[in-house]
Design a protein around this motif. Structure first.
Motif, PDB file in Angstrom:
ATOM      1  N   MET A   1      37.456  47.633  46.382  1.00 61.99           N
ATOM      2  CA  MET A   1      37.758  47.973  45.603  1.00 61.99           C
ATOM      3  C   MET A   1      39.455  47.724  46.504  1.00 61.99           C
ATOM      4  O   MET A   1      40.447  46.661  46.346  1.00 61.99           O
ATOM      5  CB  MET A   1      37.982  48.588  44.541  1.00 61.99           C
ATOM      6  N   ALA A   2      39.822  49.336  46.726  1.00 65.23           N
ATOM      7  CA  ALA A   2      40.983  48.942  47.297  1.00 65.23           C
ATOM      8  C   ALA A   2      41.218  49.131  48.471  1.00 65.23           C
ATOM      9  O   ALA A   2      40.949  49.865  49.620  1.00 65.23           O
ATOM     10  CB  ALA A   2      41.762  50.188  46.720  1.00 65.23           C
ATOM     11  N   ASP A   3      42.023  47.726  49.719  1.00 70.84           N
ATOM     12  CA  ASP A   3      42.219  47.762  50.636  1.00 70.84           C
ATOM     13  C   ASP A   3      42.775  49.236  51.328  1.00 70.84           C
ATOM     14  O   ASP A   3      44.199  48.815  51.254  1.00 70.84           O
ATOM     15  CB  ASP A   3      42.246  46.345  51.269  1.00 70.84           C
ATOM     16  N   PRO A   4      42.486  50.094  52.677  1.00 72.34           N
ATOM     17  CA  PRO A   4      43.369  50.523  53.204  1.00 72.34           C
ATOM     18  C   PRO A   4      44.372  50.035  53.880  1.00 72.34           C
ATOM     19  O   PRO A   4      46.096  50.836  52.974  1.00 72.34           O
ATOM     20  CB  PRO A   4      42.535  51.292  53.660  1.00 72.34           C
TER      21      PRO A   4
ATOM     22  N   ALA B   1      47.581  46.617  46.431  1.00 75.92           N
ATOM     23  CA  ALA B   1      45.633  46.558  45.385  1.00 75.92           C
ATOM     24  C   ALA B   1      45.226  45.093  45.554  1.00 75.92           C
ATOM     25  O   ALA B   1      45.975  44.631  45.351  1.00 75.92           O
ATOM     26  CB  ALA B   1      45.548  47.435  44.894  1.00 75.92           C
ATOM     27  N   VAL B   2      44.266  45.457  45.551  1.00 73.13           N
ATOM     28  CA  VAL B   2      42.964  44.042  45.454  1.00 73.13           C
ATOM     29  C   VAL B   2      42.381  44.731  44.217  1.00 73.13           C
ATOM     30  O   VAL B   2      41.570  45.180  43.824  1.00 73.13           O
ATOM     31  CB  VAL B   2      42.019  43.677  46.747  1.00 73.13           C
TER      32      VAL B   2
ATOM     33  N   THR C   1      40.815  52.647  38.148  1.00 74.15           N
ATOM     34  CA  THR C   1      41.749  53.742  38.096  1.00 74.15           C
ATOM     35  C   THR C   1      42.694  53.744  40.060  1.00 74.15           C
ATOM     36  O   THR C   1      43.883  54.035  39.960  1.00 74.15           O
ATOM     37  CB  THR C   1      41.499  54.860  37.851  1.00 74.15           C
ATOM     38  N   PRO C   2      41.727  53.723  40.547  1.00 73.45           N
ATOM     39  CA  PRO C   2      41.773  54.055  41.657  1.00 73.45           C
ATOM     40  C   PRO C   2      43.484  52.621  41.908  1.00 73.45           C
ATOM     41  O   PRO C   2      44.240  53.112  43.364  1.00 73.45           O
ATOM     42  CB  PRO C   2      40.663  53.340  43.326  1.00 73.45           C
ATOM     43  N   VAL C   3      43.460  51.109  41.610  1.00 73.64           N
ATOM     44  CA  VAL C   3      43.511  50.920  41.606  1.00 73.64           C
ATOM     45  C   VAL C   3      45.452  50.634  41.137  1.00 73.64           C
ATOM     46  O   VAL C   3      46.683  50.848  41.516  1.00 73.64           O
ATOM     47  CB  VAL C   3      43.429  48.984  41.080  1.00 73.64           C
TER      48      VAL C   3
END
Length: 113
Positions: A1-4, A12-13, A90-92
């Motif tokens: 989901m999130a590209d480092p 974020a993506v 949540t990670p985004v």
């Protein structure tokens, strides 16, 4: 989901169907979010207390969308957020909140000076 690599830049993506949507918390985007949501400082505090509303998350995400496709309307976006669910959002959200608190990433500041 999130590209480092995007996370380093405070981006974020979100994958919504075939669309990869990049979220970038620029000054203009955060100002628009704040106009609708109220103080971003208060928003961060509510998030830390576990009191952030789902609608606040989707509103913040909507305002920081970069290069929004024409077919992604606010209602389409909101429904897609509900389909993704909090576990995937949540990670985004953490990336965006970190960027709001820290400001411009150190890598960009180093490149400028």
């Amino acid at each position: 989901m999130a590209d480092p690599a995007l996370a380093v830049r405070g981006e974020a993506v979100l994958q919504i169907g075939e669309d990869q949507l990049v979220l970038r918390p620029t000054f203009a985007a955060l100002s628009a979010a704040e106009a609708e949501l109220g103080s971003l400082f208060a928003l961060v505090n509510r998030a830390a207390e576990g009191k952030l509303l789902f609608t606040e998350i989707t509103t913040l995400f909507w305002h920081v969308l970069r290069d929004r496709p024409a077919h992604v309307t606010r209602s389409v976006f909101d429904e897609a957020m509900a389909e993704l669910g909090l576990a995937r959002l949540t990670p985004v959200l953490k990336i965006l909140l970190r960027q709001i608190l820290q400001g411009q990433p150190a890598q960009s500041a180093a490149a400028n000076g």
